[in-house]
Design a protein around this motif. Sequence first.
Motif, short mmCIF file in Angstrom:
data_model
loop_
_atom_site.label_atom_id
_atom_site.label_comp_id
_atom_site.label_asym_id
_atom_site.label_seq_id
_atom_site.Cartn_x
_atom_site.Cartn_y
_atom_site.Cartn_z
N VAL A 1 11.31 6.19 -2.28
CA VAL A 1 10.56 5.22 -1.48
C VAL A 1 10.65 3.84 -2.14
O VAL A 1 10.93 2.84 -1.48
CB VAL A 1 9.09 5.66 -1.30
N THR A 2 10.43 3.80 -3.45
CA THR A 2 10.54 2.53 -4.17
C THR A 2 11.94 1.96 -4.04
O THR A 2 12.12 0.76 -3.82
CB THR A 2 10.16 2.71 -5.66
N ALA A 3 12.95 2.81 -4.16
CA ALA A 3 14.34 2.35 -4.04
C ALA A 3 14.61 1.78 -2.64
O ALA A 3 15.29 0.76 -2.50
CB ALA A 3 15.30 3.49 -4.34
N HIS B 1 0.83 -1.21 0.00
CA HIS B 1 0.00 0.00 0.00
C HIS B 1 0.86 1.25 0.00
O HIS B 1 0.63 2.17 -0.80
CB HIS B 1 -0.93 0.00 1.21
N GLU B 2 1.85 1.31 0.89
CA GLU B 2 2.71 2.50 0.96
C GLU B 2 3.51 2.67 -0.32
O GLU B 2 3.67 3.79 -0.81
CB GLU B 2 3.65 2.41 2.17
N GLY B 3 4.02 1.58 -0.85
CA GLY B 3 4.79 1.67 -2.09
C GLY B 3 3.96 2.14 -3.27
O GLY B 3 4.43 2.90 -4.11
N ARG B 4 2.70 1.70 -3.32
CA ARG B 4 1.83 2.07 -4.43
C ARG B 4 1.20 3.44 -4.24
O ARG B 4 0.72 4.05 -5.20
CB ARG B 4 0.75 1.01 -4.62
N ILE C 1 12.40 0.38 -0.69
CA ILE C 1 11.71 -0.92 -0.62
C ILE C 1 12.53 -1.99 -1.33
O ILE C 1 12.68 -3.10 -0.83
CB ILE C 1 10.29 -0.81 -1.20
N LEU C 2 13.09 -1.64 -2.50
CA LEU C 2 13.91 -2.60 -3.23
C LEU C 2 15.12 -3.05 -2.40
O LEU C 2 15.56 -4.19 -2.52
CB LEU C 2 14.40 -2.00 -4.55
N ARG C 3 15.63 -2.14 -1.58
CA ARG C 3 16.81 -2.46 -0.77
C ARG C 3 16.45 -3.09 0.58
O ARG C 3 17.30 -3.23 1.45
CB ARG C 3 17.64 -1.20 -0.54
N LEU C 4 15.20 -3.48 0.74
CA LEU C 4 14.72 -4.02 2.02
C LEU C 4 15.60 -5.15 2.53
O LEU C 4 15.99 -5.18 3.70
CB LEU C 4 13.27 -4.49 1.88
N VAL C 5 15.94 -6.09 1.67
CA VAL C 5 16.76 -7.22 2.10
C VAL C 5 18.16 -6.76 2.48
O VAL C 5 18.71 -7.22 3.47
CB VAL C 5 16.82 -8.31 1.01
#
Length: 198
Positions: free
Chosen positions: A42-44, A32-35, A46-50
């Motif tokens: 923000v997207t970047a 939800h937050e990403g979309r 999320i991509l780096r979450l791991v």
Amino acid sequence: MLDPAEAEQIPGGHDPALREEIAHTTARALVHEGRATDDAEVTARILRLVETEGLDTVAALWADAAPVTLPGALWRLFVLREWVRRDARTVGLRYRLGVEHTPVAEVVAGAAGPSPEDMRALADSVLSGVFDGDLAVALERAAAFCRILATGAAVDADSVEPTDPARGSRLTFGAASLVATADDLDAAARCWRADQLD
């Protein structure tokens, strides 16, 4: 995201129902937050979450989720991206071997080529599509990518089987696992389109 120490402090943290609730709640919140934002940073993040939280933390949240659920699908996407990030050379080899046998999947996956850089760009593009594109399309692209890699692993297994049967067996098992993952991602895409992916 919950810090692992904070997660351990939740009463009944090992209760399967609570773990499932946490998995679904965090997955929904992340998607939800990403979309909800057009902010590329923000997207970047999320991509780096791991990379920032660690694969173990993400696994603690989502690895036990059923495959055709939002947390289960996210787990598979993050693991796929992490594999590409850590071993893009091998992934590129599998892609190169598999792509000639799966031309339709190649179009769906959308890789520019089989180089390690192309593989990393594809993994990032697929995962970012969850947050800034059509989630079902992102899941279908990931499924196609898995099918190409599965075919490549099977081709590689056939070539090494005569001289290294143990390695051939491992590659065959890996190919089967990738096909199962592709099937799960395709099923998740269908559920998302039917508004049934939770």
